[in-house]
Design an enzyme around this catalytic site. Structure first.
Site, PDB file in Angstrom:
ATOM      1  N   PRO A 260       0.808  -1.221   0.000  1.00 17.07           N
ATOM      2  CA  PRO A 260       0.000   0.000   0.000  1.00 17.07           C
ATOM      3  C   PRO A 260       0.843   1.274   0.000  1.00 17.07           C
ATOM      4  O   PRO A 260       0.341   2.351  -0.285  1.00 17.07           O
ATOM      5  CB  PRO A 260      -0.819  -0.092   1.293  1.00 17.07           C
ATOM      6  CG  PRO A 260      -0.573  -1.421   1.881  1.00 17.07           C
ATOM      7  CD  PRO A 260       0.537  -2.090   1.150  1.00 17.07           C
TER       8      PRO A 260
ATOM      9  N   GLU B 278       1.122  -6.009   7.386  1.00 23.55           N
ATOM     10  CA  GLU B 278       1.864  -5.569   8.576  1.00 23.55           C
ATOM     11  C   GLU B 278       3.239  -5.049   8.210  1.00 23.55           C
ATOM     12  O   GLU B 278       3.803  -4.253   8.936  1.00 23.55           O
ATOM     13  CB  GLU B 278       2.040  -6.717   9.585  1.00 23.55           C
ATOM     14  CG  GLU B 278       0.747  -7.245  10.173  1.00 23.55           C
ATOM     15  CD  GLU B 278       0.249  -8.474   9.442  1.00 23.55           C
ATOM     16  OE1 GLU B 278       0.540  -8.635   8.233  1.00 23.55           O
ATOM     17  OE2 GLU B 278      -0.444  -9.284  10.070  1.00 23.55           O
TER      18      GLU B 278
ATOM     19  N   ARG C 174      -2.717  -8.132 -20.870  1.00 22.81           N
ATOM     20  CA  ARG C 174      -3.606  -7.798 -21.988  1.00 22.81           C
ATOM     21  C   ARG C 174      -2.997  -6.757 -22.928  1.00 22.81           C
ATOM     22  O   ARG C 174      -3.487  -6.553 -24.037  1.00 22.81           O
ATOM     23  CB  ARG C 174      -4.985  -7.381 -21.490  1.00 22.81           C
ATOM     24  CG  ARG C 174      -5.002  -6.169 -20.622  1.00 22.81           C
ATOM     25  CD  ARG C 174      -6.330  -6.058 -19.897  1.00 22.81           C
ATOM     26  NE  ARG C 174      -7.467  -5.986 -20.807  1.00 22.81           N
ATOM     27  CZ  ARG C 174      -7.739  -4.942 -21.585  1.00 22.81           C
ATOM     28  NH1 ARG C 174      -6.956  -3.888 -21.569  1.00 22.81           N
ATOM     29  NH2 ARG C 174      -8.784  -4.965 -22.371  1.00 22.81           N
TER      30      ARG C 174
ATOM     31  N   ASP D  99     -10.464   1.359 -25.098  1.00 26.81           N
ATOM     32  CA  ASP D  99     -10.692   1.137 -23.671  1.00 26.81           C
ATOM     33  C   ASP D  99     -10.718   2.439 -22.884  1.00 26.81           C
ATOM     34  O   ASP D  99     -10.019   3.389 -23.215  1.00 26.81           O
ATOM     35  CB  ASP D  99      -9.550   0.293 -23.065  1.00 26.81           C
ATOM     36  CG  ASP D  99      -9.626  -1.152 -23.489  1.00 26.81           C
ATOM     37  OD1 ASP D  99     -10.682  -1.570 -23.974  1.00 26.81           O
ATOM     38  OD2 ASP D  99      -8.605  -1.849 -23.320  1.00 26.81           O
TER      39      ASP D  99
HETATM   40 CL1  6GU Z   1      -0.199  -3.657  -3.417  1.00 29.57          CL
HETATM   41  N1  6GU Z   1      -0.961  -4.442  -1.036  1.00 29.57           N
HETATM   42  C1  6GU Z   1      -1.777  -4.390   0.036  1.00 29.57           C
HETATM   43  N2  6GU Z   1      -1.543  -5.204   1.062  1.00 29.57           N
HETATM   44  N3  6GU Z   1      -2.797  -3.555   0.132  1.00 29.57           N
HETATM   45  C2  6GU Z   1      -3.014  -2.764  -0.903  1.00 29.57           C
HETATM   46  C3  6GU Z   1      -2.208  -2.767  -2.044  1.00 29.57           C
HETATM   47  C4  6GU Z   1      -1.176  -3.634  -2.079  1.00 29.57           C
HETATM   48  N4  6GU Z   1      -2.670  -1.849  -2.886  1.00 29.57           N
HETATM   49  C5  6GU Z   1      -3.716  -1.296  -2.289  1.00 29.57           C
HETATM   50  N5  6GU Z   1      -3.927  -1.840  -1.102  1.00 29.57           N
END
Ligand code: 6GU
Length: 231
Positions: free
Chosen positions: A87, A114, A152, A167
Protein backbone atom coordinates in the site's frame (compact mmCIF):
# COMPACT_ATOMS: atom_id res chain seq x y z
CA UNK A 1 7.43 -12.01 -21.23
CA UNK A 2 8.13 -13.87 -18.02
CA UNK A 3 6.45 -12.90 -14.74
CA UNK A 4 7.47 -14.59 -11.48
CA UNK A 5 5.35 -14.10 -8.38
CA UNK A 6 6.69 -14.68 -4.86
CA UNK A 7 3.96 -15.26 -2.30
CA UNK A 8 3.06 -16.92 0.99
CA UNK A 9 -0.26 -18.01 -0.53
CA UNK A 10 0.44 -19.73 -3.86
CA UNK A 11 -2.95 -21.46 -3.70
CA UNK A 12 -4.65 -18.11 -4.43
CA UNK A 13 -3.25 -17.87 -7.95
CA UNK A 14 -4.32 -20.63 -10.30
CA UNK A 15 -7.96 -19.45 -10.48
CA UNK A 16 -7.58 -16.01 -12.07
CA UNK A 17 -4.75 -17.21 -14.30
CA UNK A 18 -6.73 -20.18 -15.69
CA UNK A 19 -9.49 -18.29 -17.46
CA UNK A 20 -10.13 -15.91 -20.29
CA UNK A 21 -7.41 -13.70 -21.73
CA UNK A 22 -4.61 -14.62 -19.31
CA UNK A 23 -5.14 -18.32 -19.96
CA UNK A 24 -5.10 -17.71 -23.70
CA UNK A 25 -1.87 -15.70 -23.40
CA UNK A 26 -0.19 -18.42 -21.34
CA UNK A 27 -1.42 -21.22 -23.63
CA UNK A 28 -0.21 -19.26 -26.66
CA UNK A 29 3.28 -18.85 -25.17
CA UNK A 30 3.01 -15.04 -25.06
CA UNK A 31 3.68 -14.93 -21.33
CA UNK A 32 4.98 -17.36 -18.75
CA UNK A 33 3.56 -16.99 -15.23
CA UNK A 34 5.34 -18.74 -12.39
CA UNK A 35 4.30 -18.86 -8.74
CA UNK A 36 6.89 -19.42 -6.01
CA UNK A 37 6.20 -20.07 -2.34
CA UNK A 38 8.47 -17.87 -0.19
CA UNK A 39 8.31 -20.60 2.49
CA UNK A 40 10.28 -22.89 0.17
CA UNK A 41 13.27 -20.57 0.62
CA UNK A 42 13.52 -21.03 4.39
CA UNK A 43 15.91 -23.45 6.06
CA UNK A 44 14.47 -23.98 9.55
CA UNK A 45 12.13 -26.76 10.62
CA UNK A 46 9.12 -24.45 10.91
CA UNK A 47 9.72 -22.62 7.63
CA UNK A 48 9.64 -19.26 9.40
CA UNK A 49 9.00 -16.28 7.14
CA UNK A 50 8.10 -13.57 9.65
CA UNK A 51 9.12 -12.28 13.07
CA UNK A 52 8.29 -9.61 15.65
CA UNK A 53 9.06 -5.96 14.87
CA UNK A 54 12.14 -4.45 16.49
CA UNK A 55 10.90 -1.67 18.72
CA UNK A 56 7.63 -3.45 19.38
CA UNK A 57 4.16 -3.03 17.96
CA UNK A 58 1.45 -5.32 16.69
CA UNK A 59 1.91 -7.42 13.60
CA UNK A 60 4.58 -9.64 12.21
CA UNK A 61 7.19 -8.46 9.72
CA UNK A 62 8.45 -10.48 6.75
CA UNK A 63 12.06 -11.48 7.36
CA UNK A 64 14.63 -10.43 4.76
CA UNK A 65 16.48 -13.71 4.25
CA UNK A 66 13.77 -15.89 2.66
CA UNK A 67 12.74 -13.10 0.30
CA UNK A 68 16.32 -12.24 -0.71
CA UNK A 69 17.04 -15.93 -1.35
CA UNK A 70 13.82 -16.43 -3.29
CA UNK A 71 14.48 -13.42 -5.53
CA UNK A 72 18.14 -14.34 -6.08
CA UNK A 73 17.23 -17.92 -6.95
CA UNK A 74 14.38 -17.01 -9.31
CA UNK A 75 16.28 -14.19 -10.98
CA UNK A 76 19.38 -16.18 -11.89
CA UNK A 77 21.83 -14.15 -13.97
CA UNK A 78 19.19 -11.94 -15.58
CA UNK A 79 18.60 -8.34 -14.75
CA UNK A 80 14.94 -7.76 -14.08
CA UNK A 81 12.64 -5.39 -12.25
CA UNK A 82 11.75 -6.58 -8.78
CA UNK A 83 8.47 -5.07 -7.69
CA UNK A 84 7.05 -5.09 -4.17
CA UNK A 85 3.25 -4.92 -3.95
CA UNK A 86 2.51 -2.69 -0.97
CA UNK A 87 0.00 0.00 0.00
CA UNK A 88 3.01 2.34 0.28
CA UNK A 89 3.93 1.89 -3.39
CA UNK A 90 3.44 4.29 -6.29
CA UNK A 91 -0.13 4.27 -7.57
CA UNK A 92 -0.84 1.72 -10.30
CA UNK A 93 -2.42 3.11 -13.48
CA UNK A 94 -2.80 2.35 -17.16
CA UNK A 95 0.45 4.19 -17.89
CA UNK A 96 2.31 2.12 -15.28
CA UNK A 97 0.84 -1.02 -16.88
CA UNK A 98 2.08 0.17 -20.28
CA UNK A 99 5.54 0.80 -18.87
CA UNK A 100 5.71 -2.65 -17.25
CA UNK A 101 4.47 -4.35 -20.43
CA UNK A 102 7.72 -3.34 -22.15
CA UNK A 103 9.87 -5.43 -19.78
CA UNK A 104 11.09 -8.94 -20.67
CA UNK A 105 10.89 -10.13 -17.06
CA UNK A 106 9.20 -9.02 -13.88
CA UNK A 107 9.44 -10.41 -10.36
CA UNK A 108 6.48 -9.50 -8.15
CA UNK A 109 6.79 -9.86 -4.38
CA UNK A 110 3.52 -10.03 -2.49
CA UNK A 111 4.01 -8.19 0.78
CA UNK A 112 1.74 -8.51 3.75
CA UNK A 113 0.01 -5.55 5.25
CA UNK A 114 1.86 -5.57 8.58
CA UNK A 115 5.03 -4.97 6.64
CA UNK A 116 8.31 -6.25 5.29
CA UNK A 117 11.78 -5.66 6.67
CA UNK A 118 12.95 -2.30 5.31
CA UNK A 119 16.17 -3.81 3.92
CA UNK A 120 14.03 -5.56 1.30
CA UNK A 121 12.93 -2.11 0.09
CA UNK A 122 16.39 -0.61 0.31
CA UNK A 123 18.53 -3.35 -1.21
CA UNK A 124 16.41 -5.80 -3.20
CA UNK A 125 13.42 -4.11 -4.77
CA UNK A 126 13.56 -1.71 -7.73
CA UNK A 127 9.93 -0.55 -7.60
CA UNK A 128 6.95 -0.53 -5.24
CA UNK A 129 3.37 -0.50 -6.47
CA UNK A 130 -0.01 0.02 -4.76
CA UNK A 131 -3.31 -0.61 -6.53
CA UNK A 132 -5.28 1.98 -4.56
CA UNK A 133 -5.84 3.70 -1.26
CA UNK A 134 -7.36 0.88 0.75
CA UNK A 135 -5.86 -1.99 2.69
CA UNK A 136 -5.62 -5.58 1.49
CA UNK A 137 -4.27 -8.27 3.80
CA UNK A 138 -1.55 -9.14 1.32
CA UNK A 139 -0.23 -8.18 -2.09
CA UNK A 140 -1.65 -11.27 -3.82
CA UNK A 141 -4.80 -9.72 -5.25
CA UNK A 142 -2.79 -6.64 -6.20
CA UNK A 143 -0.31 -8.85 -8.09
CA UNK A 144 -3.21 -10.43 -9.98
CA UNK A 145 -4.51 -6.98 -10.91
CA UNK A 146 -1.08 -5.95 -12.19
CA UNK A 147 -0.66 -9.19 -14.17
CA UNK A 148 -4.10 -8.86 -15.75
CA UNK A 149 -3.55 -5.21 -16.74
CA UNK A 150 -0.05 -5.90 -18.13
CA UNK A 151 -0.69 -9.18 -19.96
CA UNK A 152 -3.61 -7.80 -21.99
CA UNK A 153 -1.22 -5.13 -23.35
CA UNK A 154 1.32 -7.64 -24.71
CA UNK A 155 1.44 -7.80 -28.50
CA UNK A 156 -0.82 -10.57 -29.84
CA UNK A 157 -2.77 -11.14 -26.63
CA UNK A 158 -5.95 -9.33 -27.62
CA UNK A 159 -7.73 -10.13 -30.87
CA UNK A 160 -8.59 -7.29 -33.23
CA UNK A 161 -12.19 -7.22 -31.97
CA UNK A 162 -10.86 -6.61 -28.46
CA UNK A 163 -8.69 -3.72 -29.54
CA UNK A 164 -7.04 -1.65 -26.84
CA UNK A 165 -7.53 1.70 -28.49
CA UNK A 166 -11.08 2.26 -27.27
CA UNK A 167 -10.69 1.14 -23.67
CA UNK A 168 -11.36 3.51 -20.81
CA UNK A 169 -8.12 5.21 -19.69
CA UNK A 170 -6.18 4.32 -22.87
CA UNK A 171 -6.75 7.84 -24.22
CA UNK A 172 -7.06 9.34 -20.74
CA UNK A 173 -10.88 9.41 -20.94
CA UNK A 174 -13.55 7.10 -19.60
CA UNK A 175 -15.33 5.04 -22.23
CA UNK A 176 -18.45 6.26 -24.05
CA UNK A 177 -21.81 4.47 -23.56
CA UNK A 178 -22.23 1.21 -25.50
CA UNK A 179 -25.37 -0.53 -26.76
CA UNK A 180 -26.22 -3.80 -28.46
CA UNK A 181 -29.46 -5.29 -29.79
CA UNK A 182 -32.38 -4.88 -29.41
CA UNK A 183 -32.76 -1.29 -30.63
CA UNK A 184 -35.64 -0.89 -28.16
CA UNK A 185 -35.57 -2.74 -24.81
CA UNK A 186 -38.53 -2.29 -22.43
CA UNK A 187 -39.29 0.96 -24.18
CA UNK A 188 -35.74 2.34 -23.86
CA UNK A 189 -34.25 3.18 -27.24
CA UNK A 190 -30.67 3.13 -28.41
CA UNK A 191 -29.55 6.68 -29.35
CA UNK A 192 -30.60 7.36 -32.94
CA UNK A 193 -27.13 8.41 -34.12
CA UNK A 194 -25.73 4.91 -33.45
CA UNK A 195 -28.25 3.42 -35.88
CA UNK A 196 -27.55 6.06 -38.53
CA UNK A 197 -24.55 4.43 -40.20
CA UNK A 198 -22.88 7.87 -40.27
CA UNK A 199 -19.46 7.01 -38.93
CA UNK A 200 -18.23 10.58 -38.58
CA UNK A 201 -21.33 11.50 -36.57
CA UNK A 202 -20.95 8.38 -34.43
CA UNK A 203 -17.31 9.15 -33.69
CA UNK A 204 -18.23 12.73 -32.73
CA UNK A 205 -21.08 11.55 -30.46
CA UNK A 206 -18.82 9.02 -28.74
CA UNK A 207 -16.09 11.53 -28.10
CA UNK A 208 -18.59 14.02 -26.64
CA UNK A 209 -20.07 11.35 -24.38
CA UNK A 210 -16.61 10.18 -23.26
CA UNK A 211 -15.62 13.73 -22.38
CA UNK A 212 -18.92 14.45 -20.58
CA UNK A 213 -18.73 11.21 -18.59
CA UNK A 214 -15.13 11.92 -17.63
CA UNK A 215 -16.06 15.49 -16.56
CA UNK A 216 -18.93 14.20 -14.40
CA UNK A 217 -17.21 11.22 -12.82
CA UNK A 218 -13.47 11.83 -12.88
CA UNK A 219 -12.81 15.53 -13.52
CA UNK A 220 -9.22 15.17 -12.31
CA UNK A 221 -8.47 12.96 -15.33
CA UNK A 222 -9.23 15.81 -17.71
CA UNK A 223 -6.34 17.89 -16.44
CA UNK A 224 -4.01 15.28 -17.94
CA UNK A 225 -5.42 15.00 -21.47
CA UNK A 226 -5.50 17.53 -24.26
CA UNK A 227 -9.00 17.60 -25.65
CA UNK A 228 -8.60 19.55 -28.85
CA UNK A 229 -10.58 22.56 -29.96
CA UNK A 230 -14.10 21.11 -30.17
CA UNK A 231 -14.48 20.14 -26.52
CL1 6GU B 1 -0.20 -3.66 -3.42
N1 6GU B 1 -0.96 -4.44 -1.04
C1 6GU B 1 -1.78 -4.39 0.04
N2 6GU B 1 -1.54 -5.20 1.06
N3 6GU B 1 -2.80 -3.55 0.13
C2 6GU B 1 -3.01 -2.76 -0.90
C3 6GU B 1 -2.21 -2.77 -2.04
C4 6GU B 1 -1.18 -3.63 -2.08
N4 6GU B 1 -2.67 -1.85 -2.89
C5 6GU B 1 -3.72 -1.30 -2.29
N5 6GU B 1 -3.93 -1.84 -1.10
Amino acid sequence: MRIDILTLFPEMFPGPFSASIIKRAVDGGLVSLNIYNIRDYTHDKHHTVDDYAYGGGAGMILKPKPIFEAVESVKGEDTCSVILLTPQGRPFSQSVAQELSRHDRLILICGRYEGVDERIREHLVSDEISIGDYVLSGGELAAMVVVEAVVRLLPGVLGSEESLAEDSHTDGLLEYPQYTRPAVFRGWSVPEVLLSGNHAQIAKWRREKAIRRTKERRPELLDRVSLGKDS
